[in-house]
Design an enzyme around this catalytic site. Structure first.
Site, mmCIF file in Angstrom:
data_model
loop_
_atom_site.group_PDB
_atom_site.id
_atom_site.type_symbol
_atom_site.label_atom_id
_atom_site.label_comp_id
_atom_site.label_asym_id
_atom_site.label_seq_id
_atom_site.Cartn_x
_atom_site.Cartn_y
_atom_site.Cartn_z
ATOM 1 N N HIS A 154 11.096 7.437 4.672
ATOM 2 C CA HIS A 154 9.958 7.213 5.561
ATOM 3 C C HIS A 154 10.258 6.115 6.576
ATOM 4 O O HIS A 154 11.066 5.221 6.332
ATOM 5 C CB HIS A 154 8.667 6.943 4.782
ATOM 6 C CG HIS A 154 8.559 5.614 4.102
ATOM 7 N ND1 HIS A 154 8.221 5.490 2.770
ATOM 8 C CD2 HIS A 154 8.684 4.341 4.556
ATOM 9 C CE1 HIS A 154 8.163 4.209 2.447
ATOM 10 N NE2 HIS A 154 8.440 3.485 3.510
ATOM 11 N N GLU B 227 5.454 9.545 5.739
ATOM 12 C CA GLU B 227 6.093 10.080 4.532
ATOM 13 C C GLU B 227 6.726 11.456 4.816
ATOM 14 O O GLU B 227 6.409 12.088 5.835
ATOM 15 C CB GLU B 227 5.038 10.217 3.425
ATOM 16 C CG GLU B 227 4.410 8.894 2.989
ATOM 17 C CD GLU B 227 5.294 8.073 2.031
ATOM 18 O OE1 GLU B 227 6.534 8.158 2.117
ATOM 19 O OE2 GLU B 227 4.733 7.347 1.200
HETATM 20 C C1 GLP Z 1 7.473 -0.238 3.697
HETATM 21 C C2 GLP Z 1 7.158 -0.238 5.186
HETATM 22 C C3 GLP Z 1 8.291 0.308 6.000
HETATM 23 C C4 GLP Z 1 9.596 -0.343 5.573
HETATM 24 C C5 GLP Z 1 9.858 -0.041 4.123
HETATM 25 C C6 GLP Z 1 11.168 -0.626 3.617
HETATM 26 O O1 GLP Z 1 7.185 0.967 3.085
HETATM 27 N N1 GLP Z 1 5.991 0.484 5.499
HETATM 28 O O2 GLP Z 1 8.040 0.086 7.371
HETATM 29 O O3 GLP Z 1 10.650 0.142 6.356
HETATM 30 O O4 GLP Z 1 8.794 -0.606 3.372
HETATM 31 O O5 GLP Z 1 10.997 -1.926 3.167
HETATM 32 P P1 GLP Z 1 12.145 -2.907 2.739
HETATM 33 O O6 GLP Z 1 12.723 -3.442 4.015
HETATM 34 O O7 GLP Z 1 11.440 -3.974 1.958
HETATM 35 O O8 GLP Z 1 13.125 -2.135 1.952
#
Ligand code: GLP
Length: 250
Positions: free
Chosen positions: A137, A142
């Site tokens: 995503h 999603e």
């Molecule tokens: C969340 C956000 C996304 C982000 C993802 C990954 O779901 N909505 O925008 O890219 O987390 O997060 P992380 O960088 O903590 O792996």
């Protein structure tokens, strides 16, 4: 399109330099911002560099990708709170031009429509930062989200709630709905930079690398963007074929 740097710190430096170049070129630029642990070193580096180089950020407009429904600005897991802590409180942004969806808004339909309209009225996003979820995503779009989607309300998948539960005290506290910018809104940005770091992102990055553009893998849409860059660290790139890795600047 796929570029590999040694580690998250090297990515943070590279992206911070790109953002500063964008701000110096256009001091009223529109930035598309993301949350998540991937972005923390980027905002850390950017805050330091902007302060050190005395760069004026007061003319910028920012739009964040998403927000949990039900969490207000004061909730430590809201994305507004994240942005205040990691970026907005550190620099002299014009607070009234730092936009995020409002997780406590009563009229979600109207808010969604307005959010996409505001981006258009601001002249579209110059540079959009993206992280990626383990299921591919971007924002909270999603798998299965139509490529022509605008800002909308999403029911989060169990995988996403589970992935994000590490920030909450228990799984029960993880919201099950969010507002996200749509894939078409994201694709209208002039430049896109997707960042993936760490071994946990290695499998989805291999899938993204191999997969054709398709709605089951939302991040694949950026492969059809004329000015998009996918930046990985060595760990996230571990399953990419050696000959397909490009060093930044090569
Ligand atoms: C969340 C956000 C996304 C982000 C993802 C990954 O779901 N909505 O925008 O890219 O987390 O997060 P992380 O960088 O903590 O792996």
């Amino acid at each position: 399109m796929f570029y590999v740097l040694p580690n998250p710190q090297a990515i943070a430096e590279y992206v911070s330099d790109l953002l500063i170049a964008q701000i110096q070129k256009k001091n009223n630029a529109v930035l598309g911002l993301a949350t998540g642990s991937t972005m923390e070193p980027v905002y850390e580096k950017l805050s330091k560099q902007v302060t050190h180089k005395n760069i004026d950020v007061s003319g910028l407009t920012t739009f964040n990708l998403d927000e949990y429904i039900g969490l207000g600005a004061e909730h430590p897991q809201s994305y507004r709170y994240f942005m205040q802590q990691h970026l907005f409180n550190r620099l002299a942004f014009a607070r009234h031009r730092t936009f995020l969806p409002d997780g406590l808004c009563n009229d979600l339909t109207e808010q969604c429509e307005q959010y996409s309209n505001q981006i258009r009225q601001s002249g579209y996003i110059d540079l959009q930062l993206l992280g990626i979820g383990n299921n591919g995503h971007i924002g909270f779009n999603e798998p299965g989200t139509p490529f022509n989607s605008r800002t909308h309300v999403v029911t989060l998948s169990e995988q996403t709630r589970l992935d994000n539960s590490r920030f909450f005290d228990s799984m029960n506290e993880v919201p099950d709905k969010a507002i996200t910018l749509g894939l078409q809104d994201i694709m209208e940005s002039r430049q896109i930079i997707l960042i993936a770091t760490g071994v946990k992102k290695a499998e989805i990055m291999a899938e993204l690398y191999e997969s054709p553009v398709n709605e089951q893998l939302p991040a694949s849409v950026i492969k059809s963007h004329p000015n998009a860059m996918i930046l990985l660290d060595e760990q996230a790139a571990m399953y990419l074929p050696d000959n397909m890795r490009k060093a930044v600047g090569a």
